[in-house]
Design a protein around this motif. Structure first.
Motif, PDB file in Angstrom:
ATOM      1  N   GLY A 142      13.807  10.129  -3.939  1.00 32.58           N
ATOM      2  CA  GLY A 142      13.198  11.354  -3.527  1.00 32.58           C
ATOM      3  C   GLY A 142      12.300  10.989  -2.463  1.00 32.58           C
ATOM      4  N   ASP A 143      11.377  10.054  -2.370  1.00 31.00           N
ATOM      5  CA  ASP A 143      10.682  10.075  -1.243  1.00 31.00           C
ATOM      6  C   ASP A 143      11.223   9.346   0.062  1.00 31.00           C
ATOM      7  N   THR A 144      10.319   9.769   0.987  1.00 31.60           N
ATOM      8  CA  THR A 144      10.936   9.188   2.349  1.00 31.60           C
ATOM      9  C   THR A 144       9.979   8.277   3.093  1.00 31.60           C
ATOM     10  N   TYR A 145      10.756   7.166   3.530  1.00 33.85           N
ATOM     11  CA  TYR A 145       9.786   6.099   4.010  1.00 33.85           C
ATOM     12  C   TYR A 145      10.386   5.822   5.361  1.00 33.85           C
ATOM     13  N   PHE A 146       9.416   5.386   6.271  1.00 36.41           N
ATOM     14  CA  PHE A 146       9.518   4.893   7.622  1.00 36.41           C
ATOM     15  C   PHE A 146       9.781   3.402   7.667  1.00 36.41           C
ATOM     16  N   SER A 147      11.007   3.001   8.471  1.00 35.36           N
ATOM     17  CA  SER A 147      11.414   1.885   8.645  1.00 35.36           C
ATOM     18  C   SER A 147      10.588   1.312   9.833  1.00 35.36           C
ATOM     19  N   VAL A 148       9.707   0.081   9.432  1.00 38.52           N
ATOM     20  CA  VAL A 148       9.067  -0.488  10.345  1.00 38.52           C
ATOM     21  C   VAL A 148       9.773  -1.283  11.436  1.00 38.52           C
ATOM     22  N   GLU A 149      10.948  -1.530  11.201  1.00 43.58           N
ATOM     23  CA  GLU A 149      11.905  -2.367  12.166  1.00 43.58           C
ATOM     24  C   GLU A 149      12.437  -1.049  13.261  1.00 43.58           C
ATOM     25  N   ALA A 150      12.166   0.032  12.947  1.00 40.61           N
ATOM     26  CA  ALA A 150      12.525   1.078  13.943  1.00 40.61           C
ATOM     27  C   ALA A 150      11.636   1.223  15.319  1.00 40.61           C
ATOM     28  N   ASP A 151      10.563   0.408  15.464  1.00 45.90           N
ATOM     29  CA  ASP A 151       9.721   0.456  16.451  1.00 45.90           C
ATOM     30  C   ASP A 151       9.555  -1.295  17.015  1.00 45.90           C
ATOM     31  N   PRO A 152      10.377  -1.628  18.066  1.00 46.02           N
ATOM     32  CA  PRO A 152      10.239  -2.742  18.473  1.00 46.02           C
ATOM     33  C   PRO A 152       8.669  -3.199  18.780  1.00 46.02           C
ATOM     34  N   HIS A 153       7.893  -2.265  18.733  1.00 42.76           N
ATOM     35  CA  HIS A 153       6.217  -2.887  19.222  1.00 42.76           C
ATOM     36  C   HIS A 153       5.409  -2.827  17.854  1.00 42.76           C
ATOM     37  N   PHE A 154       6.403  -2.850  16.622  1.00 39.23           N
ATOM     38  CA  PHE A 154       5.372  -2.834  15.552  1.00 39.23           C
ATOM     39  C   PHE A 154       4.870  -4.172  15.472  1.00 39.23           C
ATOM     40  N   GLY A 155       3.423  -3.940  15.157  1.00 34.15           N
ATOM     41  CA  GLY A 155       2.481  -5.169  14.966  1.00 34.15           C
ATOM     42  C   GLY A 155       1.618  -5.384  16.306  1.00 34.15           C
ATOM     43  N   GLY A 156       1.944  -4.495  17.027  1.00 34.20           N
ATOM     44  CA  GLY A 156       1.143  -4.701  18.389  1.00 34.20           C
ATOM     45  C   GLY A 156      -0.267  -4.092  18.554  1.00 34.20           C
ATOM     46  N   VAL A 157      -0.541  -3.526  17.407  1.00 33.88           N
ATOM     47  CA  VAL A 157      -1.884  -3.189  17.155  1.00 33.88           C
ATOM     48  C   VAL A 157      -2.819  -3.863  16.602  1.00 33.88           C
ATOM     49  N   SER A 158      -2.617  -4.527  15.613  1.00 30.77           N
ATOM     50  CA  SER A 158      -3.241  -5.360  14.712  1.00 30.77           C
ATOM     51  C   SER A 158      -2.970  -6.899  15.013  1.00 30.77           C
ATOM     52  N   HIS A 159      -1.875  -7.113  15.291  1.00 33.40           N
ATOM     53  CA  HIS A 159      -1.583  -8.583  15.501  1.00 33.40           C
ATOM     54  C   HIS A 159      -1.693  -9.532  14.196  1.00 33.40           C
ATOM     55  N   LEU A 160      -1.376  -9.267  13.283  1.00 35.65           N
ATOM     56  CA  LEU A 160      -1.430  -9.782  12.169  1.00 35.65           C
ATOM     57  C   LEU A 160      -0.278 -10.197  11.439  1.00 35.65           C
ATOM     58  N   ASP A 161      -0.474 -11.277  10.789  1.00 40.09           N
ATOM     59  CA  ASP A 161       0.835 -12.055  10.033  1.00 40.09           C
ATOM     60  C   ASP A 161       1.406 -11.199   9.100  1.00 40.09           C
ATOM     61  N   ALA A 162       2.721 -11.368   8.763  1.00 34.20           N
ATOM     62  CA  ALA A 162       3.536 -10.441   7.715  1.00 34.20           C
ATOM     63  C   ALA A 162       2.562 -10.595   6.230  1.00 34.20           C
ATOM     64  N   ALA A 163       2.122 -11.919   5.883  1.00 29.69           N
ATOM     65  CA  ALA A 163       1.527 -11.951   4.581  1.00 29.69           C
ATOM     66  C   ALA A 163       0.135 -11.269   4.635  1.00 29.69           C
ATOM     67  N   THR A 164      -0.436 -11.147   5.488  1.00 28.28           N
ATOM     68  CA  THR A 164      -1.787 -10.705   5.746  1.00 28.28           C
ATOM     69  C   THR A 164      -1.549  -9.037   5.812  1.00 28.28           C
ATOM     70  N   MET A 165      -0.582  -8.557   6.600  1.00 25.53           N
ATOM     71  CA  MET A 165      -0.170  -7.030   6.304  1.00 25.53           C
ATOM     72  C   MET A 165       0.365  -6.671   5.041  1.00 25.53           C
ATOM     73  N   ARG A 166       0.937  -7.579   4.253  1.00 20.82           N
ATOM     74  CA  ARG A 166       1.512  -7.283   2.817  1.00 20.82           C
ATOM     75  C   ARG A 166       0.191  -6.997   2.117  1.00 20.82           C
ATOM     76  N   LEU A 167      -0.874  -7.970   2.198  1.00 19.57           N
ATOM     77  CA  LEU A 167      -2.349  -7.860   1.204  1.00 19.57           C
ATOM     78  C   LEU A 167      -2.804  -6.767   1.669  1.00 19.57           C
ATOM     79  N   LEU A 168      -3.044  -6.488   2.874  1.00 19.60           N
ATOM     80  CA  LEU A 168      -3.870  -5.124   3.409  1.00 19.60           C
ATOM     81  C   LEU A 168      -2.907  -3.745   2.997  1.00 19.60           C
ATOM     82  N   SER A 169      -1.591  -3.886   3.048  1.00 23.06           N
ATOM     83  CA  SER A 169      -1.075  -2.682   2.496  1.00 23.06           C
ATOM     84  C   SER A 169      -1.391  -2.302   1.346  1.00 23.06           C
ATOM     85  N   ALA A 170      -1.375  -3.536   0.355  1.00 18.97           N
ATOM     86  CA  ALA A 170      -1.585  -3.096  -1.156  1.00 18.97           C
ATOM     87  C   ALA A 170      -2.821  -2.700  -1.450  1.00 18.97           C
ATOM     88  N   GLU A 171      -4.011  -3.027  -0.452  1.00 21.43           N
ATOM     89  CA  GLU A 171      -5.115  -2.985  -0.697  1.00 21.43           C
ATOM     90  C   GLU A 171      -5.764  -1.412  -0.111  1.00 21.43           C
TER      91      GLU A 171
END
Length: 409
Positions: A154-183
């Motif tokens: 029932g919830d709607t999520y954005f797929s980050v893979e839909a944007d080829p530029h994803f990651g271009g603002v913060s330039h963080l690695d996936a593990a750091t992104m995952r940690l910060l996302s949870a926080e």
């Protein structure tokens, strides 16, 4: 939603310089060259508590951006949001046994009072998340229909893979992104997501929580990031000059927002510069509502502290630096304010043209407000030791400090 009243910005002789500012996306200084109308979006408060020094420092930084642009004879189109429905607000309302809408209105009103007292220039558009919902729903539907979003229980999520530029603002690695996302409000551990980092666009209605008509999405409420995207695109369009906020917004908020907008429009980038202010600490930790280690603007005002001294405290630290609030930094600002007011109260003084240009040069160089304060300090010291004969100088300095630094002498 209405903003707060604008204080008058004195006109100065001459013209300011174009702003060079640090862009998180490129990792270096960029020279901004807006057209006749400079466009800026700054992320606003979630109104479940009063304005603390961390907030004030962030809005002070982007107030300086506006003042530099105004000094170049440009107009400024400034937009700010209010996240007036979100989990922290709802949780605080339940904790305190109050209506969440009343809490949001109360704290937003107090924020306006604080901004007025600190002489922060108001946004042209001050938009609440709730009032933006009619514009948010079609954007989420467009992302879903384009295959950039998907439904999960029932919830709607954005797929980050839909944007080829994803990651271009913060330039963080996936593990750091995952940690910060949870926080920072994400749910990377939720089963069924295509990518743990995928953020929610639309939350289906939960029992006991507010919800709105979401068209084909069903009843619910918007996710955090799409709120700002809808407001920014509606009022500024793509490619606006500055996306601003505290450094804790670089990821996930600004990263996700950029990807939402870029997937929606097929254009890149959402903003020409992503500008982030440092964090203010107290007792060795970042000042935050969750930790409760806060110094409130409103409390200082109630204690009789001159708002000009509060602003000078903020200006004494470079906007990108992390710093610690202490009683001493406020006392230093109060002493500086007294020296400056004594200097401009005299009938004449040393020539002021150089100090105006030094303030302009400092602010154009990545908002170097400490250097700008030092320029005024030097003029005030010269006024005290040897004075001068220029009858217009004190007024010129006073107007420059007001126009460029937002401090009324």
């Amino acid at each position: 939603m209405h903003a707060w009243p604008a204080s008058e910005v004195p006109a100065l002789p001459g013209q300011g310089r174009d702003l060079r500012i640090h862009d998180t996306a490129t990792g270096g200084l960029v020279t901004l060259d807006p057209g006749p109308v400079a466009r800026i979006y700054v992320c606003g408060i979630t109104p479940y508590d009063a304005t603390h020094m961390g907030h004030a420092a962030t809005y002070n930084a982007f107030d300086l951006v506006q003042r530099v642009w105004l000094d170049t004879k440009r107009q400024v189109h400034y937009v700010q949001n209010v996240t007036d429905v979100d989990d922290p607000l709802l949780e605080r309302a339940v904790r305190d046994g109050v209506d969440w809408t009343a809490l949001a209105e109360q704290e937003t009103a107090l924020f306006r009072e604080d901004m007025t007292a600190l002489r922060m220039l108001p946004p042209r558009h001050y938009i609440g998340a709730v009032e933006a919902i009619p514009g948010i729903v079609p954007l989420v539907e467009r992302l879903r229909d384009a295959g950039a979003a998907y439904e999960l229980e029932g919830d709607t999520y954005f797929s980050v893979e839909a944007d080829p530029h994803f990651g271009g603002v913060s330039h963080l690695d996936a593990a750091t992104m995952r940690l910060l996302s949870a926080e920072r409000g994400g749910d990377p551990e939720r089963p069924g997501k295509k990518n743990p980092l995928d953020p929610m666009l639309w939350m289906a209605a939960r029992e006991g929580e507010p919800s709105w008509d979401g068209g084909t999405l069903g009843r619910g409420r918007p996710g955090w990031h799409i709120e700002c995207v809808a407001i920014a695109l509606d009022h500024l369009g793509m490619g606006f000059d500055v996306q601003g906020g505290g450094s804790d917004l670089a990821f996930p908020h600004h990263e996700m927002g950029a990807s939402h907008a870029q997937a929606l429009t097929g254009e890149f980038p959402m903003a020409k510069a992503y500008v982030h202010a440092g964090m203010v600490g107290l007792d060795g930790e970042k000042m935050s509502k969750s930790k409760g280690n806060l110094v409130f603007v409103s409390q200082l005002r109630r204690e009789g502290v001159d708002p000009a001294a509060i602003r000078l405290t903020l200006l004494a630290h470079h906007y990108r630096s992390d710093w610690e609030w202490t009683d001493q930094v406020l006392q230093d600002a109060l002493a500086r304010l007294d020296r400056w007011r004594a200097a401009v109260s005299r009938p004449d003084g040393p020539p002021a043209e150089a100090v105006v240009e030094q303030i302009r040069e400092a602010l154009a160089d990545d908002l170097d407000s400490p250097a700008a304060l030092e320029a005024v300090d030097r003029w005030a010291a010269l006024q005290q030791t040897s004075g001068g004969t220029d009858t217009g100088a004190p007024g010129v300095v006073s107007r420059a400090v007001d126009a460029l630094l937002g401090v009324a002498l």
